[in-house]
Design a protein around this motif. Structure first.
Motif, mmCIF file in Angstrom:
data_model
loop_
_atom_site.group_PDB
_atom_site.id
_atom_site.type_symbol
_atom_site.label_atom_id
_atom_site.label_comp_id
_atom_site.label_asym_id
_atom_site.label_seq_id
_atom_site.Cartn_x
_atom_site.Cartn_y
_atom_site.Cartn_z
ATOM 1 N N ALA A 1 -11.701 -2.901 -6.558
ATOM 2 C CA ALA A 1 -12.422 -2.492 -5.341
ATOM 3 C C ALA A 1 -11.944 -3.284 -4.130
ATOM 4 C CB ALA A 1 -13.924 -2.682 -5.530
ATOM 5 N N ALA A 2 -11.688 -4.584 -4.333
ATOM 6 C CA ALA A 2 -11.183 -5.428 -3.239
ATOM 7 C C ALA A 2 -9.801 -4.960 -2.795
ATOM 8 C CB ALA A 2 -11.141 -6.883 -3.685
ATOM 9 N N ALA A 3 -8.953 -4.601 -3.758
ATOM 10 C CA ALA A 3 -7.600 -4.115 -3.432
ATOM 11 C C ALA A 3 -7.681 -2.846 -2.591
ATOM 12 C CB ALA A 3 -6.810 -3.869 -4.712
ATOM 13 N N THR A 4 -8.565 -1.934 -2.975
ATOM 14 C CA THR A 4 -8.741 -0.689 -2.213
ATOM 15 C C THR A 4 -9.233 -0.978 -0.805
ATOM 16 O OG1 THR A 4 -9.255 0.515 -4.244
ATOM 17 C CG2 THR A 4 -9.936 1.531 -2.180
ATOM 18 N N SER A 5 -10.210 -1.875 -0.696
ATOM 19 C CA SER A 5 -10.772 -2.226 0.610
ATOM 20 C C SER A 5 -9.718 -2.849 1.522
ATOM 21 C CB SER A 5 -11.940 -3.192 0.425
ATOM 22 O OG SER A 5 -12.414 -3.654 1.674
ATOM 23 N N ILE A 6 -8.938 -3.779 0.972
ATOM 24 C CA ILE A 6 -7.898 -4.446 1.775
ATOM 25 C C ILE A 6 -6.847 -3.438 2.227
ATOM 26 C CG2 ILE A 6 -5.984 -6.105 1.664
ATOM 27 C CD1 ILE A 6 -7.812 -7.836 -0.156
ATOM 28 N N ALA A 7 -6.440 -2.551 1.322
ATOM 29 C CA ALA A 7 -5.422 -1.552 1.660
ATOM 30 C C ALA A 7 -5.898 -0.629 2.782
ATOM 31 C CB ALA A 7 -5.056 -0.735 0.425
ATOM 32 N N LEU A 8 -7.195 -0.328 2.790
ATOM 33 C CA LEU A 8 -7.749 0.546 3.830
ATOM 34 C C LEU A 8 -7.949 -0.191 5.155
ATOM 35 C CD1 LEU A 8 -10.461 2.459 1.736
ATOM 36 C CD2 LEU A 8 -8.361 3.426 2.721
ATOM 37 N N THR A 9 -8.240 -1.489 5.070
ATOM 38 C CA THR A 9 -8.605 -2.260 6.270
ATOM 39 C C THR A 9 -7.403 -2.829 7.003
ATOM 40 O OG1 THR A 9 -10.545 -2.973 5.016
ATOM 41 C CG2 THR A 9 -10.157 -4.070 7.103
ATOM 42 N N LEU A 10 -6.425 -3.296 6.223
ATOM 43 C CA LEU A 10 -5.326 -4.072 6.809
ATOM 44 C C LEU A 10 -4.140 -3.159 7.093
ATOM 45 C CD1 LEU A 10 -5.184 -7.030 7.549
ATOM 46 C CD2 LEU A 10 -4.164 -7.507 5.333
ATOM 47 N N ASP A 11 -4.160 -2.517 8.250
ATOM 48 C CA ASP A 11 -3.060 -1.610 8.579
ATOM 49 C C ASP A 11 -1.967 -2.341 9.358
ATOM 50 O OD1 ASP A 11 -4.060 -1.867 11.169
ATOM 51 O OD2 ASP A 11 -5.111 0.051 11.106
ATOM 52 N N SER A 12 -0.884 -1.621 9.613
ATOM 53 C CA SER A 12 0.278 -2.234 10.277
ATOM 54 C C SER A 12 -0.052 -2.705 11.689
ATOM 55 C CB SER A 12 1.455 -1.262 10.300
ATOM 56 O OG SER A 12 1.089 -0.064 10.956
ATOM 57 N N ALA A 13 -0.969 -2.015 12.356
ATOM 58 C CA ALA A 13 -1.338 -2.414 13.727
ATOM 59 C C ALA A 13 -2.032 -3.775 13.729
ATOM 60 C CB ALA A 13 -2.245 -1.355 14.352
ATOM 61 N N LEU B 1 4.421 -9.386 4.902
ATOM 62 C CA LEU B 1 3.037 -8.957 4.706
ATOM 63 C C LEU B 1 2.944 -7.478 4.342
ATOM 64 C CD1 LEU B 1 1.284 -10.950 7.563
ATOM 65 C CD2 LEU B 1 1.016 -11.293 5.107
ATOM 66 N N THR B 2 3.729 -6.641 4.995
ATOM 67 C CA THR B 2 3.670 -5.212 4.678
ATOM 68 C C THR B 2 4.191 -4.952 3.262
ATOM 69 O OG1 THR B 2 5.763 -4.908 5.863
ATOM 70 C CG2 THR B 2 3.765 -4.358 7.049
ATOM 71 N N THR B 3 5.190 -5.735 2.837
ATOM 72 C CA THR B 3 5.690 -5.588 1.460
ATOM 73 C C THR B 3 4.621 -6.014 0.461
ATOM 74 O OG1 THR B 3 7.946 -6.062 2.229
ATOM 75 C CG2 THR B 3 7.558 -6.200 -0.131
ATOM 76 N N LYS B 4 3.966 -7.146 0.721
ATOM 77 C CA LYS B 4 2.914 -7.609 -0.193
ATOM 78 C C LYS B 4 1.761 -6.602 -0.258
ATOM 79 C CE LYS B 4 4.893 -11.425 -1.328
ATOM 80 N NZ LYS B 4 5.555 -11.513 -2.632
ATOM 81 N N LEU B 5 1.409 -6.015 0.878
ATOM 82 C CA LEU B 5 0.327 -5.030 0.887
ATOM 83 C C LEU B 5 0.692 -3.789 0.071
ATOM 84 C CD1 LEU B 5 -1.157 -5.125 4.471
ATOM 85 C CD2 LEU B 5 -2.372 -5.490 2.332
ATOM 86 N N SER B 6 1.966 -3.439 0.100
ATOM 87 C CA SER B 6 2.400 -2.285 -0.696
ATOM 88 C C SER B 6 2.322 -2.586 -2.188
ATOM 89 C CB SER B 6 3.829 -1.872 -0.308
ATOM 90 O OG SER B 6 4.771 -2.826 -0.786
ATOM 91 N N MET B 7 2.239 -3.878 -2.534
ATOM 92 C CA MET B 7 2.145 -4.319 -3.937
ATOM 93 C C MET B 7 0.720 -4.722 -4.321
ATOM 94 S SD MET B 7 5.326 -7.020 -3.801
ATOM 95 C CE MET B 7 4.772 -7.843 -5.310
ATOM 96 N N ILE B 8 -0.273 -4.369 -3.514
ATOM 97 C CA ILE B 8 -1.623 -4.912 -3.707
ATOM 98 C C ILE B 8 -2.172 -4.618 -5.106
ATOM 99 C CG2 ILE B 8 -2.788 -2.903 -2.674
ATOM 100 C CD1 ILE B 8 -3.948 -6.459 -2.000
ATOM 101 N N ASP B 9 -1.850 -3.439 -5.654
ATOM 102 C CA ASP B 9 -2.352 -3.105 -6.991
ATOM 103 C C ASP B 9 -1.691 -3.980 -8.059
ATOM 104 O OD1 ASP B 9 -4.069 -1.203 -5.988
ATOM 105 O OD2 ASP B 9 -2.621 0.430 -6.175
#
Length: 259
Positions: free
Chosen positions: A195-207, A241-249
């Motif tokens: 659930a945390a991974a989903t939340s972070i992926a939705l919240t932390l965008d490139s902007a 950071l964008t690479t790590k976010l793409s690996m969040i799961d």
């Protein structure tokens, strides 16, 4: 690119050193009348620790974790001239210019995970944040978490992004996971990692990432020992950071397996 609205204040009084930190931060009073914990650019890891502290803190804030307000703090050379302690005198001398301050949470206590019950989603977000920023310094020995006003507060992210201490090899770190998460102080309480991974992926965008990176003071990115230009460093932090976010799961699964 839009940057964050980070205030800049002047240090007007050096109050007391905080001896528990290896980098000897201090409580200071600023020109806005508030007290701050000042992180010095002249301390051990220098300006890179300030960059890590700043990025880690603002990422935590962006994913709805509690972080003391951070400000940029001007320190002039008058303080070193009146300081009797030679170690602190040197630190003040080498830190003239722009430093980083965190709002002082008076009366806050260090989190003891054996005593303090942390919400499972919040604990999971902290664990995943530290996976993303490769923070090696949030362990039972050194939690770097405070409990204040019945809430968990994130402090001390300066040991993150250790790739920036060796820029020639930084790209080797892009796709690595973070096995040291097994030592994380909140891992046992991180019961909602998916659930945390989903939340972070939705919240932390490139902007949001871009706004944080664009807010790093230029003078912190200038270092004679580094080959990269400030713009190239900003690009590297952003790509990391964008690479790590793409690996969040993947990071979430690694933390889940470590539990």
């Amino acid at each position: 690119m839009n940057a964050l609205d980070i205030r800049t204040v002047d240090v007007v009084q050096y109050v007391t050193p905080l001896r528990e930190g290896g980098s000897l931060p201090a409580i200071v009073k600023a020109s806005d009348g508030f007290m701050y914990v000042l992180k010095f650019r002249g301390a051990g890891q220098g300006k890179k620790a300030l960059i890590a502290e700043f990025i880690g803190g603002e990422l935590a804030r962006a994913i709805d974790l509690k972080v003391p307000e951070m400000v940029f703090m001007n320190l002039d050379d008058s303080f070193s001239k009146t300081e009797p302690d030679e170690e602190i005198q040197d630190l003040l001398k080498f830190s003239v210019g722009l430093n980083l301050g965190l709002h002082f949470l008076s009366g806050a206590i260090t989190v003891d995970p054996l005593v303090t019950k942390i919400d499972g989603l919040i604990a999971s977000k902290v664990v995943l944040l530290d996976s993303i920023i490769s923070n090696i310094d949030r362990t039972p020995k050194n939690p770097n978490l405070l409990y204040w006003n019945k809430e968990l507060w994130i402090i001390d992210n300066g040991a993150s992004f250790y790739f920036h201490h060796n820029w020639p090899t930084w790209e080797n770190h892009l796709t690595r996971t973070f096995p040291l998460i097994k030592d994380h102080v909140l891992l046992a309480q991180a019961t909602q990692l998916p659930a945390a991974a989903t939340s972070i992926a939705l919240t932390l965008d490139s902007a949001k990432i871009s706004a944080i990176i664009q807010s790093i003071p230029e003078e912190w990115l200038v270092n004679e020992a580094d080959d990269l230009s400030p713009d190239a460093m900003r690009g590297a932090y952003t790509r990391y950071l964008t690479t790590k976010l793409s690996m969040i799961d993947v990071l979430a699964k690694e933390a889940q397996d470590a539990r």
